[in-house]
Design an enzyme around this catalytic site. Sequence first.
Site, mmCIF file in Angstrom:
data_model
loop_
_atom_site.group_PDB
_atom_site.id
_atom_site.type_symbol
_atom_site.label_atom_id
_atom_site.label_comp_id
_atom_site.label_asym_id
_atom_site.label_seq_id
_atom_site.Cartn_x
_atom_site.Cartn_y
_atom_site.Cartn_z
ATOM 1 N N CYS A 163 33.325 -32.343 -34.422
ATOM 2 C CA CYS A 163 32.936 -32.391 -33.350
ATOM 3 C C CYS A 163 31.267 -32.245 -32.692
ATOM 4 C CB CYS A 163 33.712 -31.189 -33.017
ATOM 5 S SG CYS A 163 33.178 -30.084 -31.406
ATOM 6 N N ASP A 329 31.442 -7.215 -16.246
ATOM 7 C CA ASP A 329 31.149 -8.630 -17.365
ATOM 8 C C ASP A 329 32.796 -9.095 -17.337
ATOM 9 O OD1 ASP A 329 30.626 -11.127 -18.621
ATOM 10 O OD2 ASP A 329 30.211 -9.939 -20.708
ATOM 11 N N CYS A 356 30.825 -15.322 -15.892
ATOM 12 C CA CYS A 356 31.579 -17.547 -17.051
ATOM 13 C C CYS A 356 31.901 -18.101 -15.334
ATOM 14 C CB CYS A 356 32.798 -16.761 -18.280
ATOM 15 S SG CYS A 356 33.759 -16.523 -17.516
#
Length: 401
Positions: A163, A329, A356
């Site tokens: 990866c 958050d 996010c």
Amino acid sequence: MSTTKEDWTGRKFEVEVGPVAHGGHFVARHEGRVLFVRHALPGERVVVSVYEDNGGSFCRADAVEILQPSPDRVEAPCPFSGPGMCGGCDFQHVSWDAQRELKAEVVREQLSRLAKIERDVVVEALPGGPLEWRTRIRMAVGRDGRPGFRGLRSHDVIPIDHCVISKPGMVESVTDRKWRAQELTIVQDGDGNRHVGEVRGRHTTRRAGTGTAVETAAQRKWRVSADGFWQVHPAAADTFASVVGEWAAAEPGQRAWDLYGGAGLFASVLGRQVGENGSVLVVESFPGAVEDGRRNLRRMSQVEWVADKVELAVTRKLPVENPHVVVLDPPRKGAGKVVVAEVARRRPERVVYVACDPAALARDLAEFTVQGYRLAELRAFDAFPMTHHMECIALLVPETS
């Protein structure tokens, strides 16, 4: 314009690709319908193959032939990237500078459409470059026992042996054998220790490492569960803590809330600011994170913990005294109207919102606007190179400020 409900799955069309959309795809149109196209770029002429059509106004497709490429197109560094392959990276075919501009455009569009906020956005790079940054991965195990990553919107497991966005050796450490687990967790912590967990149902068996990850951020060492939450980019936690501290600007003796506080990263910054005569209240629903946080911040007597869902805690468990500063958050879905309304009702001087997901951020900013707050500052960070994901931090203050 087509007036039929013909299923386009498997069909191919030649289209011109339009703007980027939230979610790692690009908008094209054919016979009056919208195509959400992956592996393309704005302005390109491509042949697409439809892989999902639910009969509505849009369907999903892959760009399988590039007729007129964009100057921002590059050769994907990963051999497992592309139509029908690993679904983890969206932008392997895009230059790194162009990736950040595409993400900035998504944030601008979400703010404009959902929050009616017009603002220029720059997505900042974190140190280390676009490859070999990821320190936490979760791999699925196929029926043949081989680990890999799932295909896009699929349960199929694509076996891989490398990866390019993960730290070297992480994937290789589990691909030399077959597994009987459902999933594997691989973590490389800040001290370079590797932790491998074998997941079966809700049970994780430790196969390598201690299961306690050692990380460094916000001027301290952290010992947290390897399978718990921590930022996957090695520079992210420290960078975000620095910005949160700058914008929170809590003063000695003040009260601060850290909602969705995790293991206490931002609480540690707030705790230093308010000092022993101030208070920091952390609300976190995951018991493991609360346990980690209490252990790591045990010498900060000014930090208190509430183990509960934030949307429940803000309406029944938080102190009568209003906070001077609130840090939020939330998970990908955002904080939501109940939490935003309750935070705004307490009239903190500053709200620092770490997000996010730009769509969730925009929805919550719209609600803060209704509640009498305005967006004062915004920074965005490319904490997930090669993917469509990013992290934003916003500072909100009362309209009268």
